[in-house]
Design an enzyme around this catalytic site. Structure first.
Site, PDB file in Angstrom:
ATOM      1  N   GLU A  56      -0.305 -12.440  -1.612  1.00 42.03           N
ATOM      2  CA  GLU A  56      -1.742 -12.476  -1.885  1.00 42.03           C
ATOM      3  C   GLU A  56      -2.126 -13.748  -2.636  1.00 42.03           C
ATOM      4  O   GLU A  56      -1.384 -14.191  -3.518  1.00 42.03           O
ATOM      5  CB  GLU A  56      -2.156 -11.243  -2.722  1.00 42.03           C
TER       6      GLU A  56
ATOM      7  N   SER B 238       0.844  -1.208   0.000  1.00 38.76           N
ATOM      8  CA  SER B 238       0.000   0.000   0.000  1.00 38.76           C
ATOM      9  C   SER B 238       0.875   1.252   0.000  1.00 38.76           C
ATOM     10  O   SER B 238       0.410   2.347  -0.303  1.00 38.76           O
ATOM     11  CB  SER B 238      -0.929   0.013   1.216  1.00 38.76           C
TER      12      SER B 238
ATOM     13  N   GLU C 136      -9.263  -9.585   3.696  1.00 38.31           N
ATOM     14  CA  GLU C 136      -9.543  -8.188   3.338  1.00 38.31           C
ATOM     15  C   GLU C 136     -10.923  -8.079   2.689  1.00 38.31           C
ATOM     16  O   GLU C 136     -11.221  -8.753   1.694  1.00 38.31           O
ATOM     17  CB  GLU C 136      -8.459  -7.650   2.389  1.00 38.31           C
TER      18      GLU C 136
ATOM     19  N   LYS D 247       4.448 -11.474   3.345  1.00 34.26           N
ATOM     20  CA  LYS D 247       3.021 -11.701   3.066  1.00 34.26           C
ATOM     21  C   LYS D 247       2.860 -11.797   1.562  1.00 34.26           C
ATOM     22  O   LYS D 247       3.527 -11.075   0.810  1.00 34.26           O
ATOM     23  CB  LYS D 247       2.175 -10.548   3.615  1.00 34.26           C
TER      24      LYS D 247
HETATM   25  O1  KIV Z   1      -0.461  -3.399   1.580  1.00 32.54           O
HETATM   26  C1  KIV Z   1      -1.199  -3.364   2.585  1.00 32.54           C
HETATM   27  O2  KIV Z   1      -1.251  -2.377   3.329  1.00 32.54           O
HETATM   28  C2  KIV Z   1      -2.008  -4.540   2.858  1.00 32.54           C
HETATM   29  C3  KIV Z   1      -3.041  -4.423   3.948  1.00 32.54           C
HETATM   30  C4  KIV Z   1      -4.200  -3.712   3.415  1.00 32.54           C
HETATM   31  C5  KIV Z   1      -3.379  -5.731   4.512  1.00 32.54           C
HETATM   32  O3  KIV Z   1      -1.847  -5.535   2.220  1.00 32.54           O
END
Ligand code: KIV
Length: 278
Positions: free
Chosen positions: A115, A45, A182, A113
């Site tokens: 997706e 993000s 999400e 993390k």
């Molecule tokens: O990139 C991010 O901030 C995220 C969150 C919204 C979980 O993946």
């Protein structure tokens, strides 16, 4: 001592809610860490809220590593999760391993993390087998914005809800230590949370997830281009900053800043000598 993935999993067993926030720089990470937030996400993000891109898709590994290093310098106790950018883990397992290892080795993060559910399960398993903790992310997956047709709530219809239940189960089997949900409807999030032994971390996924994650710029009222329904503003920093900057500008223009209090002095004799000589 830094928080570990085992401590995060134990929080679920103790039914203790897990707060998580994003951070992208040293100063913010330090404040989040000092506020005892156990999990920090260096989210992709950052592409939108820090770099001004229209989505997370253009974010590169170099940008993510640069920001992860800054966060790691600021946060000494929180467990830091690096968000793998678009297409850095999709093509081959080698790509996924190489890029995830960069987050750990170069960036200094403790986990990554990525997706997706079943479609990335093989990569999740390989990363975990190689000693890299992985957080999953299902529901609205912003890197698939074009495929999904925008940022929308996901999992309301039966087939999609079944798919997310299956994805969550598969990610847990693959070794993920937690899963971000999400923008999934609250009752579905609850079902997934009850089904899993590992924690769910919700964003727009209702109150029954084991933890909650928010984008720091949203909760501080810093990023105002788009304010998601699920974000609560605990401060309105954009407004405060604009007032501070306008006041500074006005004071510079009116000669009321800086004053003697903001200036440095020197020996009178030295300045007199300089004046005589020049
Ligand atoms: O990139 C991010 O901030 C995220 C969150 C919204 C979980 O993946």
């Amino acid at each position: 001592m830094r928080v570990t993935i085992n401590e995060i999993k134990e929080m679920k067993q103790r039914k203790e809610k897990i707060p998580m926030l994003t951070a992208y720089d040293y100063v913010t990470a330090k404040m989040v860490d000092e506020a005892d937030v156990p999990l920090i996400l260096v989210g992709d993000s950052l592409g939108m809220v820090m770099l001004g891109y229209e989505s997370t898709i253009p974010v590169t590994m170099e940008e993510m590593i640069h920001h992860t290093k800054a966060v790691v310098r600021g946060a000494k106790k929180s467990l830091i999760v690096g968000d793998m950018p678009f297409m850095t883990y999709h093509v081959t397992i080698s790509d996924a391993l190489y890029n995830a290892a960069r987050f750990i080795q170069e960036g200094g993060a403790q986990a990554v993390k990525l997706e997706g559910g079943e479609v990335v399960a093989e990569k999740v398993k390989r990363l975990v087998d190689c000693g890299i903790p992985v957080m999953g992310h299902i529901g609205l997956t912003p890197q698939s914005k074009h495929q999904l047709g925008g940022f929308k709530v996901r999992g309301k219809a039966l087939e999609e809800a079944k798919k997310f239940l299956n994805d969550a189960r598969i990610l847990e089997e693959a070794g993920a230590f937690a899963i971000v949900l999400e923008c999934t409807p609250a009752p579905l999030s609850r079902l997934i949370t009850e089904m899993l032994a590992i924690p769910t971390i919700g964003i727009g996924a209702g109150p029954d997830c084991d933890g909650q994650v928010q984008v720091i710029s949203d909760i501080l009222g810093l990023y105002t281009d788009f304010v998601p329904k699920h974000a609560k503003q605990y401060a309105r920093l954009a407004e405060e900053i604009k007032v501070a900057v306008s006041t500074y500008t006005a004071e510079v223009k009116s000669h009321s800043f800086p004053t003697g209090k903001n200036s440095y002095t020197m020996d009178e004799d030295v300045i007199k000598q300089l004046q005589t000589e020049s």
